[in-house]
Design a protein around this motif. Structure first.
Motif, PDB file in Angstrom:
ATOM      1  N   GLU A   5      -9.290  -0.531  -7.188  1.00 20.44           N
ATOM      2  CA  GLU A   5      -8.517  -1.239  -6.392  1.00 20.44           C
ATOM      3  C   GLU A   5      -7.331  -0.614  -5.936  1.00 20.44           C
ATOM      4  O   GLU A   5      -6.811  -1.173  -4.662  1.00 20.44           O
ATOM      5  CB  GLU A   5      -8.005  -2.343  -7.423  1.00 20.44           C
ATOM      6  N   GLN A   6      -6.659   0.158  -6.776  1.00 20.47           N
ATOM      7  CA  GLN A   6      -5.546   1.000  -6.274  1.00 20.47           C
ATOM      8  C   GLN A   6      -5.779   1.859  -4.990  1.00 20.47           C
ATOM      9  O   GLN A   6      -5.061   1.886  -3.913  1.00 20.47           O
ATOM     10  CB  GLN A   6      -5.048   1.740  -7.315  1.00 20.47           C
ATOM     11  N   ARG A   7      -7.006   2.583  -4.993  1.00 19.13           N
ATOM     12  CA  ARG A   7      -7.537   3.190  -3.748  1.00 19.13           C
ATOM     13  C   ARG A   7      -7.764   2.482  -2.812  1.00 19.13           C
ATOM     14  O   ARG A   7      -7.354   2.721  -1.533  1.00 19.13           O
ATOM     15  CB  ARG A   7      -8.937   4.008  -4.140  1.00 19.13           C
ATOM     16  N   TYR A   8      -8.351   1.281  -2.774  1.00 12.76           N
ATOM     17  CA  TYR A   8      -8.571   0.247  -1.929  1.00 12.76           C
ATOM     18  C   TYR A   8      -7.276  -0.367  -1.113  1.00 12.76           C
ATOM     19  O   TYR A   8      -7.135  -0.523  -0.064  1.00 12.76           O
ATOM     20  CB  TYR A   8      -9.304  -1.106  -2.325  1.00 12.76           C
ATOM     21  N   GLN A   9      -6.212  -0.439  -2.236  1.00 12.33           N
ATOM     22  CA  GLN A   9      -4.915  -1.049  -1.519  1.00 12.33           C
ATOM     23  C   GLN A   9      -4.408   0.344  -0.745  1.00 12.33           C
ATOM     24  O   GLN A   9      -3.612   0.141   0.365  1.00 12.33           O
ATOM     25  CB  GLN A   9      -3.909  -1.176  -2.608  1.00 12.33           C
ATOM     26  N   ALA A  10      -4.579   1.634  -0.965  1.00  8.50           N
ATOM     27  CA  ALA A  10      -4.045   2.639  -0.489  1.00  8.50           C
ATOM     28  C   ALA A  10      -4.654   2.652   0.894  1.00  8.50           C
ATOM     29  O   ALA A  10      -4.102   3.066   1.989  1.00  8.50           O
ATOM     30  CB  ALA A  10      -4.178   3.853  -1.259  1.00  8.50           C
ATOM     31  N   VAL A  11      -6.149   2.514   1.172  1.00  7.91           N
ATOM     32  CA  VAL A  11      -6.692   2.450   2.390  1.00  7.91           C
ATOM     33  C   VAL A  11      -6.111   1.441   3.203  1.00  7.91           C
ATOM     34  O   VAL A  11      -5.992   1.805   4.442  1.00  7.91           O
ATOM     35  CB  VAL A  11      -8.253   2.731   2.028  1.00  7.91           C
ATOM     36  N   LEU A  12      -6.108   0.364   2.681  1.00  5.19           N
ATOM     37  CA  LEU A  12      -5.667  -0.978   3.615  1.00  5.19           C
ATOM     38  C   LEU A  12      -3.996  -0.789   4.133  1.00  5.19           C
ATOM     39  O   LEU A  12      -3.688  -0.931   5.252  1.00  5.19           O
ATOM     40  CB  LEU A  12      -5.521  -2.066   2.787  1.00  5.19           C
TER      41      LEU A  12
END
Length: 599
Positions: A5-12
């Motif tokens: 989820e943290q990686r997904y937030q960084a990509v977004l």
């Protein structure tokens, strides 16, 4: 949030227009990691942001399966070979893609053929002590363990060259008297020449250092031939470590497996054959896997060992052998070996998975080993054939059909199958029928560890054994009215106590097994050690003994019986009458306390 989820937030955040550098600082990672997440998200979506394995697809330096199988087969065929010896034998046989020593070690550990140990100091941290050339120093000693058919134990007088580890003396004698040792020395001097120095311990066959100060026959032979006789310090066997290491090899590779020899001549022939193999065909790790014969140059012209003839007392010239002839070294077949996959041996027919029977011969040490467990029968039974009746619950030991003892089985079904393939046979009915469920047929035995207070736990009862047995693993024989504590190896009776257990509690004892022969009290004396005081006195079982100031601060051995005390000193053995009846509570001598000079 999870890591995905943290990686997904960084990509977004990056897709929303934030700079990559700012996102990397916000999430505490590098810019390269953020770019990697963007590429993985573009390829596989949210699933691409999950953790991936970093394991490489291949390992180019890993040993091939054929080499790994060859290493395992060599270890199974020669259980005493280590990693260095296996590498040497593979290279000697022309093995392609020769593995390193550590690769072989990891292969053996991975297949369970050795027990991995904690790494100690490296070889470079040790400084090996040895003479620069052969014939500069010989080490001599005496070793036992040669059992004859008449029930006696012979000795082997041994000598090893310090530089080359070449065995120059190996003579079997019935009794290691001074003359027998000197005759063995005379054989070595005539065959190989006269060394410059001789190193021995302080045995009475070699010196009278702690006696009246006279000259024994061994010293006379050394003096008349110009040999410097050097002695070790008392209680320091590491000084003659090379000949002691030869004794270990002699026991492991010959005496432990040879059993009982019919006579002295047969034993001498076996020792001569072993000595020839040790000198010419067995690589030595301390010599960088070279053979001792390669470094031993005795008898060559110009070496100077035979400038003068060997001088021997009268009567020795007829007992020695002819001068030494260099042994012919058997050529080694260096044909490249073909490494093929190992095909498992088919299991023998006629076994249905029940109990098995097999025979074993008791070695000279009296300690047998079956599937990783030791069975102590004593040296007095060496050479006797013992029949094992084994299943997954109990193991019975029988001699000529008579049950000797029964122990709880440690064997699995695979262990029984391996024993059957190794020569076992389907077992008949057990020599001791199992007891009905919930009942006890006769006495039983259990193994327990004595606590620090000298007590053991039996069926929720805390039973006092003895304080001197604290920390010791003992056997307990549970009879109707008594408990007998005994040694597990010798079955020596240690203590007896009243039995507080009911029959129902006895039937529920953990790890109980049918009892063997009743333990018997030992008739041997109790051997203790004591360190003499500054005035030369010791205390044994509450009795003071004055040894004299000449023995001050020395450790002596004392055999204690009910009526006598036999004290073994450097000047001989003294026997005095025992005046107390106090029990022995200490076996080892106490170490001297360190004095703090800053107080």
């Amino acid at each position: 949030m999870s890591v995905v989820e943290q990686r997904y937030q960084a990509v977004l955040a990056v897709l929303a227009g934030d700079r990559v550098t700012e996102v990397a600082v916000r999430f505490g990672v590098s810019r390269q990691s953020v770019h990697s997440w963007l590429g993985r998200y573009a390829q596989a979506g949210l699933a691409g942001l999950q953790d991936r394995s970093h394991r490489p697809e291949s390992c180019p330096h890993q040993a091939s399966p054929e080499v790994e199988a060859a290493v395992c087969e060599l270890r199974r065929a020669h259980p005493r070979w280590g990693a260095r010896r296996i590498v040497f034998e593979l290279g000697r046989a022309g093995c392609p893609d020769l593995p390193s020593r550590m690769s072989v070690y990891r292969i053996l550990a991975r297949h369970g053929l050795i027990e991995p140990v904690k790494r100690g100091r490296g070889r470079k941290d040790y400084r090996r002590w040895q003479r620069a050339a052969p014939m500069e120093l010989w080490q001599m000693d005496i070793v036992g363990g040669v059992f004859l058919a008449d029930g006696s134990e012979a000795k082997v007088v041994t000598g090893v060259d310090d530089h080359s580890r070449y065995c120059v003396i190996a003579r079997v004698v019935r009794r290691a008297t001074g003359r027998a040792v000197c005759e063995a020395l005379a054989q070595g001097l005539v065959r190989f020449g006269v060394p410059q120095e001789m190193l021995t311990d302080n045995g009475k066959q070699f010196t009278d250092r702690f006696g009246k100060g006279g000259e024994v026959l061994f010293d006379r032979i050394c003096r008349e031939n110009g040999i410097v006789h050097r002695l070790t310090q008392p209680a320091s066997p590491t000084t003659t470590g090379k000949v002691e290491r030869f004794h270990q090899t002699l026991r492991r590779e010959l005496l432990d497996d040879a059993g009982v020899f019919p006579d002295l001549e047969t034993a001498q022939a076996a020792v001569d054959s072993f000595r020839d193999q040790y000198n010419t065909r067995r690589p030595h790790q301390a010599l960088d896997m070279a053979f001792p014969a390669d470094r031993f140059t005795a008898g060559k012209e110009g070496e100077g060992q035979r400038l003068l003839p060997v001088r021997l007392p009268s009567g020795f010239t007829t007992a020695v052998e002819e001068p030494h002839q260099p042994p012919a070294v058997t050529p080694v077949d260096l044909t490249p070996i073909t490494l093929a996959p190992i095909v498992p041996t088919p299991e023998r027919q006629g076994w249905a998975g029940d109990a098995v029977e097999f025979d074993r011969v008791v070695p000279p040490s009296g300690n047998m080993q079956v599937s990783g467990k030791q069975f102590w029968l004593g040296p007095h039974r060496s050479g006797v054939t013992v029949t094992f009746w084994a299943d997954t619950d109990v193991i019975h030991l029988m001699i000529t059909g008579t049950r000797l003892k029964s122990v709880r089985s440690h064997l699995s079904v695979n262990d029984l199958a391996a024993l059957h393939r190794a020569g076992g046979r389907p077992a008949g009915p057990p020599p001791l029928p199992p007891a009905p469920v919930g009942q006890v047929a006769g006495p039983v035995e259990v193994d327990r560890t004595v606590g620090t207070s000298g007590c053991v736990s039996l069926g929720q009862h805390l039973v006092l054994a003895a304080e001197i047995l604290a920390g010791r693993r003992v056997g307990v024989r549970v009879d109707t009215h008594t408990l007998a504590f005994f040694d597990l190896k010798t079955r020596e009776l240690l203590r007896t106590r009243p039995n507080p257990l009911t029959p129902a509690e006895t039937a529920r004892l953990r790890s109980a097994r049918p009892a063997g022969l009743p333990p018997q009290p030992s008739t041997d004396p109790v051997r203790v050690q004591r360190r003499a005081s500054n005035s030369g006195g010791v205390m044994v079982a509450g009795q003071k003994i004055a040894l004299g100031r000449i023995h001050a601060r020395k450790t002596v051995t004392i055999d204690v019986t009910d009526t006598e005390l036999a004290i073994h000193c450097d000047d001989g053995t003294r026997t005095i009458r025992r005046t107390t009846d106090q029990p022995i509570t200490q076996i080892k001598a106490q170490r001297p306390r360190k004095v703090d000079l800053n107080v």
